[in-house]
Design a protein around this motif. Sequence first.
Motif, PDB file in Angstrom:
ATOM      1  N   VAL A   1      37.239  35.621  26.313  1.00 49.03           N
ATOM      2  CA  VAL A   1      38.443  36.462  26.214  1.00 49.03           C
ATOM      3  C   VAL A   1      39.113  36.319  24.849  1.00 49.03           C
ATOM      4  N   LYS A   2      38.336  35.910  23.854  1.00 46.68           N
ATOM      5  CA  LYS A   2      38.887  35.787  22.497  1.00 46.68           C
ATOM      6  C   LYS A   2      39.341  37.158  21.998  1.00 46.68           C
ATOM      7  N   ALA A   3      40.120  37.123  20.900  1.00 49.56           N
ATOM      8  CA  ALA A   3      40.568  38.365  20.261  1.00 49.56           C
ATOM      9  C   ALA A   3      41.222  39.310  21.273  1.00 49.56           C
TER      10      ALA A   3
ATOM     11  N   ALA B   1      41.012  39.419  24.469  1.00 52.47           N
ATOM     12  CA  ALA B   1      39.985  39.945  25.381  1.00 52.47           C
ATOM     13  C   ALA B   1      39.315  41.176  24.768  1.00 52.47           C
ATOM     14  N   TYR B   2      38.822  40.968  23.538  1.00 50.26           N
ATOM     15  CA  TYR B   2      38.126  42.046  22.817  1.00 50.26           C
ATOM     16  C   TYR B   2      38.986  43.315  22.768  1.00 50.26           C
ATOM     17  N   GLY B   3      40.302  43.085  22.588  1.00 50.26           N
ATOM     18  CA  GLY B   3      41.218  44.212  22.473  1.00 50.26           C
ATOM     19  C   GLY B   3      41.687  44.784  23.799  1.00 50.26           C
TER      20      GLY B   3
ATOM     21  N   THR C   1      37.955  26.119  24.135  1.00 48.07           N
ATOM     22  CA  THR C   1      38.292  26.685  22.834  1.00 48.07           C
ATOM     23  C   THR C   1      37.384  26.061  21.790  1.00 48.07           C
ATOM     24  N   TRP C   2      36.989  26.845  20.770  1.00 49.16           N
ATOM     25  CA  TRP C   2      35.955  26.310  19.885  1.00 49.16           C
ATOM     26  C   TRP C   2      36.149  26.536  18.392  1.00 49.16           C
ATOM     27  N   LEU C   3      37.200  27.188  17.983  1.00 46.21           N
ATOM     28  CA  LEU C   3      37.277  27.448  16.542  1.00 46.21           C
ATOM     29  C   LEU C   3      38.659  27.090  16.021  1.00 46.21           C
TER      30      LEU C   3
ATOM     31  N   SER D   1      23.438  28.599  11.762  1.00 45.00           N
ATOM     32  CA  SER D   1      24.050  28.121  10.513  1.00 45.00           C
ATOM     33  C   SER D   1      25.484  28.607  10.376  1.00 45.00           C
ATOM     34  N   ARG D   2      26.187  28.551  11.493  1.00 44.56           N
ATOM     35  CA  ARG D   2      27.595  28.923  11.461  1.00 44.56           C
ATOM     36  C   ARG D   2      28.346  27.673  11.892  1.00 44.56           C
ATOM     37  N   ASN D   3      29.015  27.713  13.029  1.00 48.19           N
ATOM     38  CA  ASN D   3      29.795  26.572  13.478  1.00 48.19           C
ATOM     39  C   ASN D   3      28.901  25.678  14.336  1.00 48.19           C
TER      40      ASN D   3
ATOM     41  N   VAL E   1      27.209  20.272  26.112  1.00 53.60           N
ATOM     42  CA  VAL E   1      26.503  20.515  24.857  1.00 53.60           C
ATOM     43  C   VAL E   1      26.226  21.999  24.832  1.00 53.60           C
ATOM     44  N   TRP E   2      26.429  22.609  23.665  1.00 55.39           N
ATOM     45  CA  TRP E   2      26.276  24.052  23.633  1.00 55.39           C
ATOM     46  C   TRP E   2      25.864  24.533  22.260  1.00 55.39           C
ATOM     47  N   SER E   3      25.430  25.787  22.203  1.00 56.15           N
ATOM     48  CA  SER E   3      25.037  26.392  20.940  1.00 56.15           C
ATOM     49  C   SER E   3      25.125  27.911  21.073  1.00 56.15           C
ATOM     50  N   HIS E   4      24.809  28.609  20.003  1.00 56.45           N
ATOM     51  CA  HIS E   4      24.977  30.067  19.968  1.00 56.45           C
ATOM     52  C   HIS E   4      23.788  30.666  19.228  1.00 56.45           C
ATOM     53  N   LEU E   5      23.321  31.819  19.721  1.00 58.72           N
ATOM     54  CA  LEU E   5      22.092  32.424  19.198  1.00 58.72           C
ATOM     55  C   LEU E   5      22.369  33.444  18.084  1.00 58.72           C
TER      56      LEU E   5
ATOM     57  N   ALA F   1      23.931  31.001  26.365  1.00 53.79           N
ATOM     58  CA  ALA F   1      23.738  32.459  26.489  1.00 53.79           C
ATOM     59  C   ALA F   1      25.032  33.254  26.314  1.00 53.79           C
ATOM     60  N   ASN F   2      25.039  34.181  25.368  1.00 53.84           N
ATOM     61  CA  ASN F   2      26.096  35.198  25.259  1.00 53.84           C
ATOM     62  C   ASN F   2      25.717  36.376  26.179  1.00 53.84           C
ATOM     63  N   SER F   3      26.396  37.509  26.013  1.00 55.84           N
ATOM     64  CA  SER F   3      26.104  38.650  26.887  1.00 55.84           C
ATOM     65  C   SER F   3      24.633  39.033  26.841  1.00 55.84           C
ATOM     66  N   ALA F   4      24.109  39.163  25.630  1.00 54.97           N
ATOM     67  CA  ALA F   4      22.735  39.654  25.497  1.00 54.97           C
ATOM     68  C   ALA F   4      21.754  38.721  26.195  1.00 54.97           C
TER      69      ALA F   4
ATOM     70  N   VAL G   1      26.838  30.635  31.565  1.00 58.40           N
ATOM     71  CA  VAL G   1      26.630  31.722  30.596  1.00 58.40           C
ATOM     72  C   VAL G   1      27.997  32.139  30.041  1.00 58.40           C
ATOM     73  N   ARG G   2      27.985  32.673  28.816  1.00 56.99           N
ATOM     74  CA  ARG G   2      29.237  32.967  28.108  1.00 56.99           C
ATOM     75  C   ARG G   2      29.304  34.431  27.681  1.00 56.99           C
ATOM     76  N   PRO G   3      29.303  35.365  28.598  1.00 51.40           N
ATOM     77  CA  PRO G   3      29.383  36.767  28.183  1.00 51.40           C
ATOM     78  C   PRO G   3      30.781  37.156  27.730  1.00 51.40           C
ATOM     79  N   GLY G   4      30.826  37.927  26.654  1.00 52.04           N
ATOM     80  CA  GLY G   4      32.072  38.539  26.204  1.00 52.04           C
ATOM     81  C   GLY G   4      31.988  40.040  26.380  1.00 52.04           C
ATOM     82  N   ILE G   5      31.304  40.695  25.454  1.00 49.34           N
ATOM     83  CA  ILE G   5      31.340  42.160  25.383  1.00 49.34           C
ATOM     84  C   ILE G   5      30.917  42.823  26.698  1.00 49.34           C
ATOM     85  N   ALA G   6      29.956  42.230  27.396  1.00 50.45           N
ATOM     86  CA  ALA G   6      29.478  42.861  28.628  1.00 50.45           C
ATOM     87  C   ALA G   6      30.550  42.850  29.718  1.00 50.45           C
TER      88      ALA G   6
ATOM     89  N   ALA H   1      29.921  48.371  18.725  1.00 52.72           N
ATOM     90  CA  ALA H   1      31.051  48.742  19.583  1.00 52.72           C
ATOM     91  C   ALA H   1      32.088  47.621  19.670  1.00 52.72           C
ATOM     92  N   TYR H   2      31.663  46.373  19.475  1.00 54.12           N
ATOM     93  CA  TYR H   2      32.619  45.254  19.458  1.00 54.12           C
ATOM     94  C   TYR H   2      33.761  45.541  18.476  1.00 54.12           C
ATOM     95  N   GLU H   3      33.373  46.089  17.299  1.00 54.98           N
ATOM     96  CA  GLU H   3      34.383  46.290  16.267  1.00 54.98           C
ATOM     97  C   GLU H   3      35.370  47.381  16.676  1.00 54.98           C
TER      98      GLU H   3
HETATM   99  C1  PLP Z   1      32.009  35.658  20.987  1.00 57.50           C
HETATM  100  C2  PLP Z   1      31.150  34.589  21.506  1.00 57.50           C
HETATM  101  C3  PLP Z   1      30.455  34.740  22.720  1.00 57.50           C
HETATM  102  C4  PLP Z   1      30.394  36.058  23.464  1.00 57.50           C
HETATM  103  O1  PLP Z   1      29.524  36.902  22.765  1.00 57.50           O
HETATM  104  P1  PLP Z   1      29.160  38.372  23.345  1.00 57.50           P
HETATM  105  O2  PLP Z   1      28.097  38.862  22.438  1.00 57.50           O
HETATM  106  O3  PLP Z   1      30.424  39.164  23.226  1.00 57.50           O
HETATM  107  O4  PLP Z   1      28.746  38.179  24.731  1.00 57.50           O
HETATM  108  C5  PLP Z   1      29.770  33.665  23.215  1.00 57.50           C
HETATM  109  N1  PLP Z   1      29.748  32.490  22.551  1.00 57.50           N
HETATM  110  C6  PLP Z   1      30.367  32.323  21.368  1.00 57.50           C
HETATM  111  C7  PLP Z   1      30.281  31.031  20.655  1.00 57.50           C
HETATM  112  C8  PLP Z   1      31.080  33.359  20.794  1.00 57.50           C
HETATM  113  O5  PLP Z   1      31.682  33.191  19.624  1.00 57.50           O
END
Ligand code: PLP
Length: 405
Positions: free
Chosen positions: A35-37, A39-41, A82-84, A134-136, A164-168, A206-209, A222-227, A365-367
């Motif tokens: 629900v960052k930003a 909740a994506y607006g 929270t992560w950033l 190679s981000r956070n 423990v977590w990571s992002h693709l 896992a993000n949405s994709a 799982v960590r879906p945002g946009i979906a 579409a996120y933008e």
């Molecule tokens: C924004 C974000 C997500 C969600 O990504 P979507 O592509 O919107 O599902 C998941 N994890 C991290 C670390 C993010 O920054």
Amino acid sequence: MNDFPARVVVDLGAVRQNVRSLAAHAPTAQVMTVVKADAYGHGLVPCALAALEGGATWLGTAQVSEALHLRRAGVTGARVLTWLYAPGAPLREAVEADVDVSVAAPWALDELVAAARAAGRPARVHLKVDTGLSRNGLVPAQLDGVLAAALAAQAEGVLEVVGVWSHLAYADDPGHPSVRAQAAVFTDAVAAVERAGARLEVRHLANSAATLTAPDLHWDLVRPGIAAYGISPVPQVGGPERFGLVPAMTFEARLATVKPVPAGAGVSYGHEYTTPADTVLGVVPVGYADGVPRHASGRSGALGGPLQVGGRRLGVAGRVCMDQVVVDLGAGAREVAGDRVVLWGPGTDGGPTAQDWADVAGTIAYELVTRVGARVPREYVDTDAAHGRARDVPSVVAASVGGGR
Ligand SMILES: *Cc1c(COP(=O)(O)O)cnc(C)c1O
């Protein structure tokens, strides 16, 4: 009622249903709705509550302030991660507010340990591992040291390493070799942390994709945002309907003026559009300050574009301005000032979507959904009859200008 001639209407029933769909895609994992930003607006607090009603048990925010906002608004029935953040962030407040905190750098662990001591209660930590974005995240050379320090603090009762977590990097390109490579690095990192003695509650990647296309990467959470907001994270694979999702945001406006002009009239700044024949022009009173992408200027031709007026699909005529765009309604148009124009919505009736604007403007579409301007009022409806508040017409449950931000 607000007199601004445009509004965003968010269907909380759609958010709830989308989260249900995501949970069904990941039956062995918990769902953290991101629900960052705002909740994506779409509005932080209303969407967070809808997500929890849809089955999410976690909420994810980037900024610490967003997590604290949730707690202060009374959202207590869920874990929040929270992560950033940068040095000096209010981590003590986060610990006191029962917010899980990601650690992605040695200094962050030091600050979190100090924050937990000051708060007088243990912090819950998710170690963020950089597996190839190679981000956070902690690179392998940092992980051992941070892990040892975290486990030492855990032995003292100051914190608990719970995740423990990571992002693709390429989750939106299912089958890209980097996805497998990152998954392998992640598996190794999890094993190393567990070997060192951490008893992990959640391992998550896992993000949405990845939630929708890579079941083997679901892990515990799982960590879906946009979906969750009904937008496909993989539009080249399929639209939202393919995944049981419905876009929750409708962005609509009312025509400000409608007038006849002759053939050959130059339209908007720089006259990038010239009327090909005698016609009728309408002014839609939203522009790039409101989130209409300037890159959509004149890109879509007069017909078949991303604006819906009176059942027709029309493009932007000429340049998108700060406060307005012009639309060529065609000779004989019946529209009058005040008529409804849809910029984007669920798309289920053939109307335009945020994805259509993204395609026209060369973005994602996120933008679009995250950048609707602050002066556009947000309203909430709930079309989810199954939620026990069945009603014939969607009713406005809350309305505010720039609500939730
Ligand atoms: C924004 C974000 C997500 C969600 O990504 P979507 O592509 O919107 O599902 C998941 N994890 C991290 C670390 C993010 O920054």
